[in-house]
Design a protein around this motif. Structure first.
Motif, PDB file in Angstrom:
ATOM      1  N   TRP A 183       0.822  -1.213   0.000  1.00  0.00           N
ATOM      2  CA  TRP A 183       0.000   0.000   0.000  1.00  0.00           C
ATOM      3  C   TRP A 183       0.853   1.258   0.000  1.00  0.00           C
ATOM      4  CZ3 TRP A 183      -3.115   1.525   4.973  1.00  0.00           C
ATOM      5  CH2 TRP A 183      -4.244   2.271   4.650  1.00  0.00           C
ATOM      6  N   HIS A 184       0.569   2.140  -0.945  1.00  0.00           N
ATOM      7  CA  HIS A 184       1.035   3.530  -0.882  1.00  0.00           C
ATOM      8  C   HIS A 184      -0.204   4.387  -1.074  1.00  0.00           C
ATOM      9  CE1 HIS A 184       2.999   7.319  -1.577  1.00  0.00           C
ATOM     10  NE2 HIS A 184       4.211   6.792  -1.620  1.00  0.00           N
ATOM     11  N   MET A 185      -0.524   5.210  -0.089  1.00  0.00           N
ATOM     12  CA  MET A 185      -1.770   5.958  -0.094  1.00  0.00           C
ATOM     13  C   MET A 185      -1.730   7.237  -0.942  1.00  0.00           C
ATOM     14  SD  MET A 185      -2.757   5.446   3.944  1.00  0.00           S
ATOM     15  CE  MET A 185      -4.237   6.455   3.861  1.00  0.00           C
ATOM     16  N   GLY A 186      -0.537   7.656  -1.359  1.00  0.00           N
ATOM     17  CA  GLY A 186      -0.460   8.845  -2.200  1.00  0.00           C
ATOM     18  C   GLY A 186      -1.009  10.081  -1.511  1.00  0.00           C
ATOM     19  N   ARG A 187      -1.927  10.772  -2.172  1.00  0.00           N
ATOM     20  CA  ARG A 187      -2.439  12.048  -1.661  1.00  0.00           C
ATOM     21  C   ARG A 187      -3.307  11.890  -0.419  1.00  0.00           C
ATOM     22  NH1 ARG A 187      -7.434  14.208  -5.435  1.00  0.00           N
ATOM     23  NH2 ARG A 187      -8.793  12.392  -5.221  1.00  0.00           N
ATOM     24  N   LEU A 188      -3.661  10.648  -0.060  1.00  0.00           N
ATOM     25  CA  LEU A 188      -4.501  10.409   1.107  1.00  0.00           C
ATOM     26  C   LEU A 188      -3.703  10.269   2.392  1.00  0.00           C
ATOM     27  CD1 LEU A 188      -7.063   7.977  -0.539  1.00  0.00           C
ATOM     28  CD2 LEU A 188      -7.332  10.413  -0.102  1.00  0.00           C
ATOM     29  N   VAL A 189      -2.395  10.500   2.332  1.00  0.00           N
ATOM     30  CA  VAL A 189      -1.554  10.507   3.527  1.00  0.00           C
ATOM     31  C   VAL A 189      -1.576  11.912   4.128  1.00  0.00           C
ATOM     32  CG1 VAL A 189       0.777  10.234   4.435  1.00  0.00           C
ATOM     33  CG2 VAL A 189      -0.055   8.681   2.658  1.00  0.00           C
ATOM     34  N   HIS A 190      -1.949  12.008   5.395  1.00  0.00           N
ATOM     35  CA  HIS A 190      -1.866  13.297   6.088  1.00  0.00           C
ATOM     36  C   HIS A 190      -0.480  13.435   6.714  1.00  0.00           C
ATOM     37  CE1 HIS A 190      -2.729  16.539   8.961  1.00  0.00           C
ATOM     38  NE2 HIS A 190      -3.715  16.855   8.122  1.00  0.00           N
ATOM     39  N   PRO A 191       0.129  14.607   6.615  1.00  0.00           N
ATOM     40  CA  PRO A 191       1.500  14.764   7.136  1.00  0.00           C
ATOM     41  C   PRO A 191       1.651  14.430   8.614  1.00  0.00           C
ATOM     42  CG  PRO A 191       0.907  16.639   5.752  1.00  0.00           C
ATOM     43  CD  PRO A 191      -0.333  15.822   5.926  1.00  0.00           C
ATOM     44  N   SER A 192       0.578  14.533   9.388  1.00  0.00           N
ATOM     45  CA  SER A 192       0.680  14.224  10.813  1.00  0.00           C
ATOM     46  C   SER A 192       0.840  12.732  11.063  1.00  0.00           C
ATOM     47  CB  SER A 192      -0.556  14.741  11.557  1.00  0.00           C
ATOM     48  OG  SER A 192      -1.715  14.016  11.193  1.00  0.00           O
ATOM     49  N   VAL A 193       0.534  11.922  10.057  1.00  0.00           N
ATOM     50  CA  VAL A 193       0.691  10.472  10.180  1.00  0.00           C
ATOM     51  C   VAL A 193       1.850   9.983   9.322  1.00  0.00           C
ATOM     52  CG1 VAL A 193      -0.457   8.230   9.964  1.00  0.00           C
ATOM     53  CG2 VAL A 193      -1.788  10.251  10.581  1.00  0.00           C
ATOM     54  N   GLY A 194       1.965  10.527   8.132  1.00  0.00           N
ATOM     55  CA  GLY A 194       3.037  10.133   7.223  1.00  0.00           C
ATOM     56  C   GLY A 194       4.295  10.952   7.456  1.00  0.00           C
ATOM     57  N   GLU A 195       4.883  11.405   6.364  1.00  0.00           N
ATOM     58  CA  GLU A 195       6.165  12.106   6.469  1.00  0.00           C
ATOM     59  C   GLU A 195       6.233  13.173   5.388  1.00  0.00           C
ATOM     60  OE1 GLU A 195      10.061  10.258   5.101  1.00  0.00           O
ATOM     61  OE2 GLU A 195      10.186  10.015   7.287  1.00  0.00           O
ATOM     62  N   GLY A 196       6.051  14.420   5.756  1.00  0.00           N
ATOM     63  CA  GLY A 196       6.142  15.505   4.794  1.00  0.00           C
ATOM     64  C   GLY A 196       4.888  15.634   3.945  1.00  0.00           C
ATOM     65  N   GLN A 197       4.981  16.474   2.930  1.00  0.00           N
ATOM     66  CA  GLN A 197       3.851  16.707   2.042  1.00  0.00           C
ATOM     67  C   GLN A 197       3.528  15.434   1.269  1.00  0.00           C
ATOM     68  OE1 GLN A 197       4.544  19.738  -0.914  1.00  0.00           O
ATOM     69  NE2 GLN A 197       2.389  19.876  -1.511  1.00  0.00           N
ATOM     70  N   PRO A 198       2.257  15.076   1.170  1.00  0.00           N
ATOM     71  CA  PRO A 198       1.910  13.864   0.419  1.00  0.00           C
ATOM     72  C   PRO A 198       2.220  14.009  -1.059  1.00  0.00           C
ATOM     73  CG  PRO A 198      -0.066  15.083   0.990  1.00  0.00           C
ATOM     74  CD  PRO A 198       1.063  15.740   1.723  1.00  0.00           C
TER      75      PRO A 198
END
Length: 357
Positions: free
Chosen positions: A100-115
């Motif tokens: 899984w790569h969520m792309g634009r559905l990653v929020h920076p508070s959970v992922g890492e940096g700008q989606p």
């Protein structure tokens, strides 16, 4: 014609029945995306499925934006998955990891940096985060120079899956996540080699699938797509030729199976907006073909009888019915899952659903 209870060969995997457990996000890992011991109990309880497709599992920190979802990009995660796969195998089951790569559905508070995404188009609605629902952040388009690293992340996650004891992997190319953001023209507005024509828009899926197949074998590689209808803001203006091309490309690579999530017009989770595209995809692909969404036993068997699919994947039915194949065979009424516990972190609504008496 085969029944739901007949065996099927899915590449290197010999499945004892055609009742597949669809991927189901359940949010029981740690904040570092490491699987927890309770996950071994959950999956082992459902080992009577012909094949378990794991919950969506992140290939990188930047690609994983769901709280308490698991990953497969580092050794701690590999070690965390080993008791899960061992428990499934010990119960006689088979399990593949969904990558899984969520792309634009990653929020920076959970992922890492700008989606990142195919294009700089913000997703609708809100992201689920550790701090509650928050508006999605505008993504940046992946630069051409960055795409090989994303492809390599998929291949690394696939190798890690095999090291963790999985029987194979499924590439998540559905439901509005990164690969789907490249496939469908409602979001992909690129003008380079990954945008515009169908040939260009299927390029990323092809590169990822070939890299994964090279890493672990095409016979241990599956793909999931969602060809019909808008999902999380992603849709296509002319999906039939697009997904026919997807099917043909995946057939050429020789993957083990293709799963399509195509809900009915009155589906309880998403709705098709056009006539079914599955017949077009099946003809183009030709290999083991799995259909998903809102199936009961009768509709599932009728679909096999029609020749439209070789197996059916069941999602929410498996949540409250760990022994789903036995229940379907016996005609036992199915228990209803508690939606309030779908993404909670405890055992309630996870491992406490009993088997039928």
């Amino acid at each position: 014609m085969p029944t739901l209870f007949d065996p099927i060969t899915l590449g290197a995997i010999e499945a004892p029945n055609r009742i597949i457990m669809a991927p189901l996000t359940r949010a029981r890992a740690t904040r570092n995306a490491v699987p927890t011991p309770i996950m071994a109990d959950y999956y082992a309880q459902r080992a009577s499925a012909g094949l378990i497709i794991s919950e969506a599992t992140g290939i990188s920190r930047i690609g994983l934006g769901w709280p308490y979802a698991p990953g497969l990009w580092n050794d701690d995660q590999v070690q965390g998955w080993k008791p899960v796969t061992s428990a499934v195998h010990g119960a006689g089951g088979r399990i593949v990891a969904q990558l899984w790569h969520m792309g634009r559905l990653v929020h920076p508070s959970v992922g890492e940096g700008q989606p990142v995404s195919s294009s700089a188009i913000t997703a609708p609605d809100h992201a689920h985060t550790y701090e509650g629902n928050q508006p999605y952040v505008k993504p940046r388009p992946l630069d051409l120079s960055e795409i090989p690293a994303v492809v390599a992340d998929y291949a690394r996650a696939a190798r890690n899956a095999i090291a963790a004891g999985f029987d194979g992997v499924q590439i998540h190319a559905a439901n509005g996540y990164l690969i789907d953001q490249f496939l469908r023209d409602g979001v992909n507005r690129r003008s380079d080699a990954y945008g515009g024509s169908i040939e260009n828009r299927i390029r990323l899926l092809g590169e990822v699938t070939r890299a994964v197949a090279q890493a672990i074998g095409a016979d241990r590689t599956g793909v999931r797509i969602s060809p019909n209808g808008e999902v999380q803001g992603v849709d296509d203006s002319d999906p039939e030729p697009l997904f026919a091309a997807v099917g043909a490309q995946l057939a050429e690579i020789g993957i083990a199976f293709l799963e399509a999530r195509e809900p009915p017009a009155d589906g309880s989770f998403g709705r098709s907006t056009r006539a079914p595209i599955a017949p077009v995809i099946r003809q183009a692909f030709g290999g083991p073909f799995i259909l998903n969404s809102d199936y009961d036993a009768g509709r599932a068997q009728a679909t096999l009888d029609s020749g439209l699919a070789d197996a059916i994947s069941f999602g929410r039915s498996f949540i409250a019915n760990p022994d789903l194949p036995a229940r379907l065979r016996a005609g036992v009424p199915l228990a209803k899952p508690d939606a309030a516990t779908f993404y909670s972190q405890g055992s309630q609504g996870y491992v406490d659903y009993p088997a039928a008496a």
